[in-house]
Each structure stands twice: as structure tokens, then as C-alpha cells.
Write a protein that holds these residues in place. Structure first.
Motif, PDB file in Angstrom:
ATOM      1  N   ILE A  86       0.827  -1.200   0.000  1.00  0.00           N
ATOM      2  CA  ILE A  86       0.000   0.000   0.000  1.00  0.00           C
ATOM      3  C   ILE A  86       0.862   1.250   0.000  1.00  0.00           C
ATOM      4  CG2 ILE A  86      -1.792   1.272   1.247  1.00  0.00           C
ATOM      5  CD1 ILE A  86      -2.742  -1.387   0.074  1.00  0.00           C
ATOM      6  N   GLY A  87       1.929   1.256   0.792  1.00  0.00           N
ATOM      7  CA  GLY A  87       2.794   2.421   0.862  1.00  0.00           C
ATOM      8  C   GLY A  87       4.137   2.086   1.478  1.00  0.00           C
ATOM      9  N   SER A  88       5.138   2.901   1.137  1.00  0.00           N
ATOM     10  CA  SER A  88       6.478   2.748   1.670  1.00  0.00           C
ATOM     11  C   SER A  88       7.020   4.148   1.905  1.00  0.00           C
ATOM     12  CB  SER A  88       7.341   2.004   0.664  1.00  0.00           C
ATOM     13  OG  SER A  88       8.666   1.945   1.107  1.00  0.00           O
ATOM     14  N   PHE A  89       7.492   4.410   3.115  1.00  0.00           N
ATOM     15  CA  PHE A  89       7.933   5.755   3.449  1.00  0.00           C
ATOM     16  C   PHE A  89       8.859   5.733   4.653  1.00  0.00           C
ATOM     17  CE2 PHE A  89       3.639   4.683   4.497  1.00  0.00           C
ATOM     18  CZ  PHE A  89       3.664   4.631   5.866  1.00  0.00           C
ATOM     19  N   PRO A  90       9.765   6.738   4.739  1.00  0.00           N
ATOM     20  CA  PRO A  90      10.656   6.844   5.902  1.00  0.00           C
ATOM     21  C   PRO A  90       9.929   7.470   7.083  1.00  0.00           C
ATOM     22  CG  PRO A  90      11.135   8.581   4.347  1.00  0.00           C
ATOM     23  CD  PRO A  90      10.068   7.719   3.718  1.00  0.00           C
ATOM     24  N   ILE A  91      10.341   7.100   8.273  1.00  0.00           N
ATOM     25  CA  ILE A  91       9.818   7.686   9.505  1.00  0.00           C
ATOM     26  C   ILE A  91      10.995   8.337  10.227  1.00  0.00           C
ATOM     27  CG2 ILE A  91       8.706   7.246  11.716  1.00  0.00           C
ATOM     28  CD1 ILE A  91       6.832   6.740   9.476  1.00  0.00           C
ATOM     29  N   PRO A  92      11.014   9.672  10.323  1.00  0.00           N
ATOM     30  CA  PRO A  92      12.120  10.332  11.034  1.00  0.00           C
ATOM     31  C   PRO A  92      12.105  10.019  12.524  1.00  0.00           C
ATOM     32  CG  PRO A  92      10.659  11.938   9.979  1.00  0.00           C
ATOM     33  CD  PRO A  92      10.085  10.590   9.750  1.00  0.00           C
ATOM     34  N   ASN A  93      13.198  10.291  13.182  1.00  0.00           N
ATOM     35  CA  ASN A  93      13.326   9.995  14.605  1.00  0.00           C
ATOM     36  C   ASN A  93      12.772  11.084  15.509  1.00  0.00           C
ATOM     37  OD1 ASN A  93      14.317   7.444  14.753  1.00  0.00           O
ATOM     38  ND2 ASN A  93      16.453   8.055  14.776  1.00  0.00           N
ATOM     39  N   ASN A  94      12.053  12.047  14.978  1.00  0.00           N
ATOM     40  CA  ASN A  94      11.477  13.105  15.816  1.00  0.00           C
ATOM     41  C   ASN A  94      10.572  12.493  16.868  1.00  0.00           C
ATOM     42  OD1 ASN A  94      12.645  14.531  13.799  1.00  0.00           O
ATOM     43  ND2 ASN A  94      10.812  15.531  13.098  1.00  0.00           N
ATOM     44  N   ARG A  95      10.448  13.183  17.988  1.00  0.00           N
ATOM     45  CA  ARG A  95       9.585  12.680  19.059  1.00  0.00           C
ATOM     46  C   ARG A  95       8.121  12.974  18.779  1.00  0.00           C
ATOM     47  NH1 ARG A  95       9.296  11.006  24.339  1.00  0.00           N
ATOM     48  NH2 ARG A  95       7.651  11.986  25.553  1.00  0.00           N
ATOM     49  N   ASP A  96       7.799  14.196  18.379  1.00  0.00           N
ATOM     50  CA  ASP A  96       6.419  14.595  18.108  1.00  0.00           C
ATOM     51  C   ASP A  96       6.233  14.854  16.617  1.00  0.00           C
ATOM     52  OD1 ASP A  96       5.621  14.573  20.806  1.00  0.00           O
ATOM     53  OD2 ASP A  96       6.530  16.539  21.095  1.00  0.00           O
ATOM     54  N   TYR A  97       5.072  14.526  16.128  1.00  0.00           N
ATOM     55  CA  TYR A  97       4.770  14.677  14.718  1.00  0.00           C
ATOM     56  C   TYR A  97       3.648  15.686  14.539  1.00  0.00           C
ATOM     57  CZ  TYR A  97       7.722  10.715  13.837  1.00  0.00           C
ATOM     58  OH  TYR A  97       8.800   9.896  13.752  1.00  0.00           O
ATOM     59  N   SER A  98       3.857  16.645  13.666  1.00  0.00           N
ATOM     60  CA  SER A  98       2.863  17.677  13.411  1.00  0.00           C
ATOM     61  C   SER A  98       1.897  17.215  12.323  1.00  0.00           C
ATOM     62  CB  SER A  98       3.562  18.958  12.965  1.00  0.00           C
ATOM     63  OG  SER A  98       4.187  18.753  11.706  1.00  0.00           O
ATOM     64  N   ASP A  99       0.914  18.060  12.026  1.00  0.00           N
ATOM     65  CA  ASP A  99      -0.072  17.745  10.995  1.00  0.00           C
ATOM     66  C   ASP A  99       0.571  17.491   9.638  1.00  0.00           C
ATOM     67  OD1 ASP A  99      -2.386  17.767  12.486  1.00  0.00           O
ATOM     68  OD2 ASP A  99      -2.722  19.916  12.237  1.00  0.00           O
ATOM     69  N   THR A 100       1.634  18.218   9.332  1.00  0.00           N
ATOM     70  CA  THR A 100       2.290  18.060   8.033  1.00  0.00           C
ATOM     71  C   THR A 100       2.848  16.654   7.866  1.00  0.00           C
ATOM     72  OG1 THR A 100       2.896  20.401   8.084  1.00  0.00           O
ATOM     73  CG2 THR A 100       4.055  19.003   6.505  1.00  0.00           C
ATOM     74  N   LEU A 101       3.575  16.174   8.858  1.00  0.00           N
ATOM     75  CA  LEU A 101       4.165  14.834   8.772  1.00  0.00           C
ATOM     76  C   LEU A 101       3.093  13.755   8.846  1.00  0.00           C
ATOM     77  CD1 LEU A 101       6.733  13.296   8.431  1.00  0.00           C
ATOM     78  CD2 LEU A 101       7.096  13.391  10.868  1.00  0.00           C
ATOM     79  N   ILE A 102       2.087  13.957   9.681  1.00  0.00           N
ATOM     80  CA  ILE A 102       0.982  13.002   9.757  1.00  0.00           C
ATOM     81  C   ILE A 102       0.273  12.936   8.404  1.00  0.00           C
ATOM     82  CG2 ILE A 102      -1.259  12.527  10.828  1.00  0.00           C
ATOM     83  CD1 ILE A 102      -0.071  13.885  13.376  1.00  0.00           C
ATOM     84  N   GLY A 103       0.110  14.093   7.769  1.00  0.00           N
ATOM     85  CA  GLY A 103      -0.514  14.141   6.447  1.00  0.00           C
ATOM     86  C   GLY A 103       0.292  13.415   5.387  1.00  0.00           C
ATOM     87  N   MET A 104       1.631  13.532   5.451  1.00  0.00           N
ATOM     88  CA  MET A 104       2.486  12.826   4.487  1.00  0.00           C
ATOM     89  C   MET A 104       2.312  11.324   4.617  1.00  0.00           C
ATOM     90  SD  MET A 104       6.060  15.009   4.508  1.00  0.00           S
ATOM     91  CE  MET A 104       6.947  13.487   4.592  1.00  0.00           C
ATOM     92  N   ILE A 105       2.288  10.831   5.833  1.00  0.00           N
ATOM     93  CA  ILE A 105       2.128   9.392   6.061  1.00  0.00           C
ATOM     94  C   ILE A 105       0.724   8.961   5.656  1.00  0.00           C
ATOM     95  CG2 ILE A 105       2.076   7.567   7.797  1.00  0.00           C
ATOM     96  CD1 ILE A 105       4.196   9.245   9.335  1.00  0.00           C
ATOM     97  N   GLY A 106      -0.279   9.721   6.082  1.00  0.00           N
ATOM     98  CA  GLY A 106      -1.665   9.398   5.746  1.00  0.00           C
ATOM     99  C   GLY A 106      -1.913   9.397   4.250  1.00  0.00           C
ATOM    100  N   LYS A 107      -1.299  10.357   3.543  1.00  0.00           N
ATOM    101  CA  LYS A 107      -1.472  10.434   2.087  1.00  0.00           C
ATOM    102  C   LYS A 107      -0.952   9.170   1.407  1.00  0.00           C
ATOM    103  CE  LYS A 107      -0.439  13.359  -1.846  1.00  0.00           C
ATOM    104  NZ  LYS A 107       0.236  14.567  -2.316  1.00  0.00           N
ATOM    105  N   ASN A 108       0.185   8.668   1.873  1.00  0.00           N
ATOM    106  CA  ASN A 108       0.735   7.425   1.316  1.00  0.00           C
ATOM    107  C   ASN A 108      -0.188   6.235   1.553  1.00  0.00           C
ATOM    108  OD1 ASN A 108       3.168   8.295   0.140  1.00  0.00           O
ATOM    109  ND2 ASN A 108       4.119   8.398   2.142  1.00  0.00           N
ATOM    110  N   LEU A 109      -1.001   6.319   2.600  1.00  0.00           N
ATOM    111  CA  LEU A 109      -1.929   5.232   2.928  1.00  0.00           C
ATOM    112  C   LEU A 109      -3.351   5.528   2.459  1.00  0.00           C
ATOM    113  CD1 LEU A 109      -0.703   4.557   6.568  1.00  0.00           C
ATOM    114  CD2 LEU A 109      -0.133   3.282   4.495  1.00  0.00           C
ATOM    115  N   SER A 110      -3.532   6.635   1.741  1.00  0.00           N
ATOM    116  CA  SER A 110      -4.844   7.079   1.258  1.00  0.00           C
ATOM    117  C   SER A 110      -5.805   7.373   2.405  1.00  0.00           C
ATOM    118  CB  SER A 110      -5.468   6.051   0.307  1.00  0.00           C
ATOM    119  OG  SER A 110      -4.619   5.805  -0.770  1.00  0.00           O
TER     120      SER A 110
END
Length: 84
Positions: free
Chosen positions: A37-61
Motif C-alpha cells: 500500500i505504501g512505503s515511506f521513511p519515519i524520522p526519529n522526531n519525538r512529536d509529529y505535526s499535521d504536516t508529517l501526519i498528512g504525508m504518512i496518511g497520504k501514502n496510505l490514502s
């Protein structure tokens, strides 16, 4: 909306995600019914903002809200299969 890395990873595992690569540059692949379904890197940041959550969510539709629900345990793999 803020999510922690452990919540994101837990959500990805619930959807059939598997980690590959080194811990510093970890990459996740999400497989559902033997389909990638999707393949993507996950950075080591502790907290994730809407932008990063959106990038991951977009890859998963998924929208930010739906992906957040998966991470917070209110939606599961069966819901995701029906969604797809």
C-alpha cells in the motif's frame, strides 16, 4: 494535532506495517492482503505535526483524522480493508 512517534509506529503495525532499515533511517512498508500500500521513511522526531501526519496518511490514502484514529486505537485493520 500532535502524535508521538510510538503512536505512529503502533498505528502502522496495526495496518500491517513492517520496519526495514536502520533505526536512524527507519523505513516502513504497509502490506494489506499481500499488496504493498505504501512505503515511506519515519524520522526519529519525538512529536509529529499535521504536516508529517498528512504525508504518512497520504501514502496510505487516509486523511489526518482517519490516520490519527488508527493510531489512537479507534480504527483497526478490518476497517482499513473495508476503506480501501
Amino acid at each position: 494535532m500532535q502524535l508521538e512517534r510510538r503512536e505512529i509506529v503502533r498505528g502502522l503495525y496495526k495496518l500491517g506495517g513492517k520496519a526495514c532499515g536502520k533505526k536512524k533511517h527507519e523505513k516502513y512498508k504497509v502490506w494489506v492482503d499481500n499488496r504493498l500500500i505504501g512505503s515511506f521513511p519515519i524520522p526519529n522526531n519525538r512529536d509529529y505535526s499535521d504536516t508529517l501526519i498528512g504525508m504518512i496518511g497520504k501514502n496510505l490514502s487516509l486523511s489526518n483524522h482517519d490516520f490519527s484514529d488508527v493510531c489512537k486505537c479507534s480504527k483497526d485493520l478490518q476497517w482499513y480493508r473495508n476503506y480501501l
